[in-house]
Motif scaffolding. Sequence first.
Motif, PDB file in Angstrom:
ATOM      1  N   LEU A  51       0.849  -1.186   0.000  1.00  0.00           N
ATOM      2  CA  LEU A  51       0.000   0.000   0.000  1.00  0.00           C
ATOM      3  C   LEU A  51       0.887   1.239   0.000  1.00  0.00           C
ATOM      4  O   LEU A  51       1.847   1.319   0.775  1.00  0.00           O
ATOM      5  CB  LEU A  51      -0.868  -0.038   1.267  1.00  0.00           C
ATOM      6  CG  LEU A  51      -1.847   1.088   1.518  1.00  0.00           C
ATOM      7  CD1 LEU A  51      -2.968   1.064   0.497  1.00  0.00           C
ATOM      8  CD2 LEU A  51      -2.431   0.967   2.925  1.00  0.00           C
ATOM      9  N   GLY A  52       0.572   2.190  -0.853  1.00  0.00           N
ATOM     10  CA  GLY A  52       1.367   3.407  -0.849  1.00  0.00           C
ATOM     11  C   GLY A  52       0.873   4.370  -1.906  1.00  0.00           C
ATOM     12  O   GLY A  52       0.169   3.970  -2.824  1.00  0.00           O
ATOM     13  N   PRO A  53       1.263   5.631  -1.776  1.00  0.00           N
ATOM     14  CA  PRO A  53       0.827   6.621  -2.776  1.00  0.00           C
ATOM     15  C   PRO A  53       1.539   6.376  -4.105  1.00  0.00           C
ATOM     16  O   PRO A  53       2.511   5.632  -4.166  1.00  0.00           O
ATOM     17  CB  PRO A  53       1.272   7.949  -2.170  1.00  0.00           C
ATOM     18  CG  PRO A  53       2.371   7.608  -1.227  1.00  0.00           C
ATOM     19  CD  PRO A  53       2.107   6.212  -0.741  1.00  0.00           C
ATOM     20  N   ASN A  54       1.061   7.034  -5.141  1.00  0.00           N
ATOM     21  CA  ASN A  54       1.710   6.918  -6.450  1.00  0.00           C
ATOM     22  C   ASN A  54       3.150   7.394  -6.349  1.00  0.00           C
ATOM     23  O   ASN A  54       3.439   8.336  -5.629  1.00  0.00           O
ATOM     24  CB  ASN A  54       0.981   7.770  -7.496  1.00  0.00           C
ATOM     25  CG  ASN A  54      -0.356   7.171  -7.860  1.00  0.00           C
ATOM     26  OD1 ASN A  54      -0.610   6.003  -7.584  1.00  0.00           O
ATOM     27  ND2 ASN A  54      -1.209   7.978  -8.459  1.00  0.00           N
ATOM     28  N   TYR A 288      -2.572   5.807   7.945  1.00  0.00           N
ATOM     29  CA  TYR A 288      -1.883   5.641   6.662  1.00  0.00           C
ATOM     30  C   TYR A 288      -1.193   6.933   6.240  1.00  0.00           C
ATOM     31  O   TYR A 288      -0.023   6.943   5.854  1.00  0.00           O
ATOM     32  CB  TYR A 288      -2.901   5.189   5.614  1.00  0.00           C
ATOM     33  CG  TYR A 288      -2.422   5.278   4.193  1.00  0.00           C
ATOM     34  CD1 TYR A 288      -1.484   4.373   3.704  1.00  0.00           C
ATOM     35  CD2 TYR A 288      -2.911   6.256   3.334  1.00  0.00           C
ATOM     36  CE1 TYR A 288      -1.043   4.452   2.405  1.00  0.00           C
ATOM     37  CE2 TYR A 288      -2.479   6.338   2.035  1.00  0.00           C
ATOM     38  CZ  TYR A 288      -1.550   5.438   1.564  1.00  0.00           C
ATOM     39  OH  TYR A 288      -1.114   5.519   0.269  1.00  0.00           O
ATOM     40  N   LEU A 289      -1.949   8.033   6.358  1.00  0.00           N
ATOM     41  CA  LEU A 289      -1.375   9.304   5.930  1.00  0.00           C
ATOM     42  C   LEU A 289      -0.157   9.665   6.762  1.00  0.00           C
ATOM     43  O   LEU A 289       0.827  10.199   6.261  1.00  0.00           O
ATOM     44  CB  LEU A 289      -2.434  10.410   6.003  1.00  0.00           C
ATOM     45  CG  LEU A 289      -3.552  10.270   4.975  1.00  0.00           C
ATOM     46  CD1 LEU A 289      -4.637  11.296   5.224  1.00  0.00           C
ATOM     47  CD2 LEU A 289      -2.990  10.419   3.570  1.00  0.00           C
ATOM     48  N   GLN A 290      -0.197   9.347   8.031  1.00  0.00           N
ATOM     49  CA  GLN A 290       0.974   9.613   8.873  1.00  0.00           C
ATOM     50  C   GLN A 290       2.146   8.725   8.458  1.00  0.00           C
ATOM     51  O   GLN A 290       3.284   9.165   8.413  1.00  0.00           O
ATOM     52  CB  GLN A 290       0.628   9.346  10.337  1.00  0.00           C
ATOM     53  CG  GLN A 290      -0.173  10.466  10.952  1.00  0.00           C
ATOM     54  CD  GLN A 290       0.169  10.652  12.415  1.00  0.00           C
ATOM     55  OE1 GLN A 290       1.327  10.494  12.815  1.00  0.00           O
ATOM     56  NE2 GLN A 290      -0.844  10.976  13.208  1.00  0.00           N
ATOM     57  N   LEU A 291       1.828   7.463   8.156  1.00  0.00           N
ATOM     58  CA  LEU A 291       2.899   6.528   7.798  1.00  0.00           C
ATOM     59  C   LEU A 291       3.599   6.947   6.509  1.00  0.00           C
ATOM     60  O   LEU A 291       4.809   6.819   6.382  1.00  0.00           O
ATOM     61  CB  LEU A 291       2.339   5.109   7.640  1.00  0.00           C
ATOM     62  CG  LEU A 291       1.985   4.386   8.930  1.00  0.00           C
ATOM     63  CD1 LEU A 291       1.284   3.067   8.612  1.00  0.00           C
ATOM     64  CD2 LEU A 291       3.231   4.125   9.772  1.00  0.00           C
ATOM     65  N   VAL A 292       2.832   7.399   5.526  1.00  0.00           N
ATOM     66  CA  VAL A 292       3.458   7.755   4.256  1.00  0.00           C
ATOM     67  C   VAL A 292       3.950   9.198   4.260  1.00  0.00           C
ATOM     68  O   VAL A 292       4.469   9.676   3.257  1.00  0.00           O
ATOM     69  CB  VAL A 292       2.524   7.516   3.041  1.00  0.00           C
ATOM     70  CG1 VAL A 292       2.135   6.055   2.978  1.00  0.00           C
ATOM     71  CG2 VAL A 292       1.307   8.413   3.093  1.00  0.00           C
ATOM     72  N   GLY A 293       3.763   9.882   5.392  1.00  0.00           N
ATOM     73  CA  GLY A 293       4.399  11.177   5.544  1.00  0.00           C
ATOM     74  C   GLY A 293       3.721  12.323   4.835  1.00  0.00           C
ATOM     75  O   GLY A 293       4.370  13.263   4.427  1.00  0.00           O
ATOM     76  N   THR A 294       2.384  12.232   4.654  1.00  0.00           N
ATOM     77  CA  THR A 294       1.662  13.379   4.100  1.00  0.00           C
ATOM     78  C   THR A 294       0.544  13.747   5.061  1.00  0.00           C
ATOM     79  O   THR A 294      -0.622  13.583   4.744  1.00  0.00           O
ATOM     80  CB  THR A 294       1.061  13.075   2.721  1.00  0.00           C
ATOM     81  OG1 THR A 294       0.261  11.880   2.853  1.00  0.00           O
ATOM     82  CG2 THR A 294       2.116  12.876   1.684  1.00  0.00           C
ATOM     83  N   PRO A 295       0.878  14.238   6.260  1.00  0.00           N
ATOM     84  CA  PRO A 295      -0.146  14.523   7.262  1.00  0.00           C
ATOM     85  C   PRO A 295      -1.176  15.503   6.732  1.00  0.00           C
ATOM     86  O   PRO A 295      -0.815  16.542   6.187  1.00  0.00           O
ATOM     87  CB  PRO A 295       0.640  15.123   8.435  1.00  0.00           C
ATOM     88  CG  PRO A 295       1.960  15.515   7.882  1.00  0.00           C
ATOM     89  CD  PRO A 295       2.210  14.629   6.706  1.00  0.00           C
ATOM     90  N   GLY A 296      -2.433  15.141   6.889  1.00  0.00           N
ATOM     91  CA  GLY A 296      -3.513  16.021   6.475  1.00  0.00           C
ATOM     92  C   GLY A 296      -3.747  16.031   4.983  1.00  0.00           C
ATOM     93  O   GLY A 296      -4.725  16.592   4.526  1.00  0.00           O
ATOM     94  N   GLY A 297      -2.880  15.418   4.220  1.00  0.00           N
ATOM     95  CA  GLY A 297      -3.061  15.430   2.771  1.00  0.00           C
ATOM     96  C   GLY A 297      -4.030  14.354   2.317  1.00  0.00           C
ATOM     97  O   GLY A 297      -4.398  13.472   3.078  1.00  0.00           O
ATOM     98  N   GLU A 298      -4.414  14.471   1.075  1.00  0.00           N
ATOM     99  CA  GLU A 298      -5.282  13.447   0.487  1.00  0.00           C
ATOM    100  C   GLU A 298      -4.406  12.358  -0.122  1.00  0.00           C
ATOM    101  O   GLU A 298      -3.374  12.672  -0.706  1.00  0.00           O
ATOM    102  CB  GLU A 298      -6.139  14.057  -0.620  1.00  0.00           C
ATOM    103  CG  GLU A 298      -7.240  14.960  -0.110  1.00  0.00           C
ATOM    104  CD  GLU A 298      -8.309  14.180   0.622  1.00  0.00           C
ATOM    105  OE1 GLU A 298      -8.825  13.213   0.045  1.00  0.00           O
ATOM    106  OE2 GLU A 298      -8.605  14.522   1.785  1.00  0.00           O
ATOM    107  N   PRO A 299      -4.800  11.110   0.012  1.00  0.00           N
ATOM    108  CA  PRO A 299      -4.043  10.084  -0.711  1.00  0.00           C
ATOM    109  C   PRO A 299      -4.263  10.264  -2.204  1.00  0.00           C
ATOM    110  O   PRO A 299      -5.393  10.384  -2.655  1.00  0.00           O
ATOM    111  CB  PRO A 299      -4.667   8.769  -0.238  1.00  0.00           C
ATOM    112  CG  PRO A 299      -5.987   9.137   0.334  1.00  0.00           C
ATOM    113  CD  PRO A 299      -5.928  10.574   0.753  1.00  0.00           C
ATOM    114  N   ARG A 300      -3.144  10.364  -2.926  1.00  0.00           N
ATOM    115  CA  ARG A 300      -3.288  10.642  -4.350  1.00  0.00           C
ATOM    116  C   ARG A 300      -3.529   9.383  -5.126  1.00  0.00           C
ATOM    117  O   ARG A 300      -3.116   8.322  -4.733  1.00  0.00           O
ATOM    118  CB  ARG A 300      -2.034  11.350  -4.871  1.00  0.00           C
ATOM    119  CG  ARG A 300      -2.007  12.802  -4.481  1.00  0.00           C
ATOM    120  CD  ARG A 300      -0.575  13.336  -4.554  1.00  0.00           C
ATOM    121  NE  ARG A 300       0.273  12.659  -3.582  1.00  0.00           N
ATOM    122  CZ  ARG A 300       1.590  12.543  -3.699  1.00  0.00           C
ATOM    123  NH1 ARG A 300       2.187  13.015  -4.735  1.00  0.00           N
ATOM    124  NH2 ARG A 300       2.306  11.931  -2.775  1.00  0.00           N
TER     125      ARG A 300
END
Lengths: 300, 274
Positions: A51-54, A288-300
Amino acid sequence: MTTTEAAPLPTTTGGLTPAVEVRGLRKSYGGKAVLDGLDLEVRRGECFALLGPNGAGKTTTIEVLEGVRRRDAGEVAVLGEDPATAGRAWRARIGVVSQGEGAGQALSVRETLDHFARYTSTPRPTAELLAAVGLEEKADTRVGRLSGGQRRRLAVALGVQGRPELVFLDEPTTGMDPVARRQFWQLVRDLRAGGTTVLLTTHYLDEAAELADRVGVIAGGRLVEVAPPAELGAALRREATVRWREDGGWRAVPTETPAAVLRDLLAASPHGEVPGLTVTRPDLEDVYLQLVGTPGGEPR
Amino acid sequence: MTVLTTARPAPPSTAHIALARVGVELRLFARERQQVVFSFAYPVVMMVVFGSVLGGDVLPGGVPFPQYFLAGIAATGIMLTSFQAVGTAIADEREAGQLERLQLLGTPPAAYFAGKAGQVLVTTAAQLALLLPVARYGYDVPLPVDLGHWLTFLWVAALGALAGTVLGIAVSALPGSASSLTTSISAFAIVLQFFSGVFFAFPELPGWMQQVAAVFPLKWLTQGMRSAFLPEQAGAFEIAGGWEHGRTALVLVAWVIIGVMVCVRTFRWRRADG
């Protein structure tokens, strides 16, 4: 490796080695590291979701495991062999659901399946495959006239045609409508029930939670966490946030002991309400957002 | 490896997959109406146009133009169904991701090449079967006079088609999108046709053009075709003073063998590899 206790053995071959073993995998493109020391282990018989962002390196990882992309460094064993040097006998044991079309737009679905059946010594019967992916009514339709979702289903049929022990699914439901997605999920469950190991990549949290025995979160070219979906980010989930209004603004206190914070808060205002008081714990998406390092962001 | 795969029979042989490839390639070709029409009509239309315009001309050796030109147009038709069709098709198949699937299935490149070659041989035969009667009955061009000349026609056509196929596979490895590759292939083919004496009497071309052409198969294919269609004495008007069958066979076979070796190394299933 002693991690296969709970895994059902595949039907075709046994074996106590993990289906996939990766140590320190590195790959860069034009000096930019896409994979930066990735470690990964997939047990026999499990469904593992990457699992991960693009751009996190999911597809590159899968392509290295499929033996179609060279790696810069690291040890990789898939079904006990190095994909970079493994031969056709190894390839016959893995299945790939790829994005590419079949043999040609002018062939019908049935012709396509019949054609590719000749590339394997252990083909599943075409009728059985058509039924499994729900393409029976489209069997005589040309591939060029299929909808996007129907093409994905054909890709799934082609991916499992040779009765593989390990199936790679790279973002299999991207672009599918909700109904098609659910049908697809059932297909993956059926595969699992047959003892097939499944490694899928996705950027959909619900898909990972729905299908996977374990989820590996990939960010910055490494696996940052591996856990069953319900336990993902256990440390992060222990932390709650107590929030209330004070002096015309919001106060938010992150804490692992919210009850203690509440006691102090209530003691400080003995006469009245605490306006806007909430206690929240992070849900899967927050984790998830914290783990991938985009706090508060939308998963792209 | 046998230890790990005891439960599974060995994958199908290269020959088995090659046969499956020939079948599917022919089926796909037949369903591509534009390609069918173009491949089969192009030589016939050229024959009609040039035969009608220059039908009265006589070339050195007393050979009527249509007779000389049939050899050239047969050769250029073979190049169309082999070199141009294969180079273009591979570029398209790669772009559509079809080759990626073949790679993931562990398809031996040789099986894929053989599929192309089989399809080319069948479509080339069909194309020539259409062209020869038009030349014979439309423009009074005599067909090969005896069995020996027919055999020459057959081996030259077959070797030419195979060499063209190999060259088509080779150029498909060049970088660029499918559409840019298609353009380059067409441009190269047109220039090569002029250099190789398809439209003119080869001995009348400038020496440097003749030398460039001698490197590629089309010149030899055209010359071999002339040896099948023209009267024996016309061979005296070739550059070498004869038909050079030995050298023709050598050059075409060399193209096939060296080409296959190059293709196996340079062939790409995917657009770019990292």
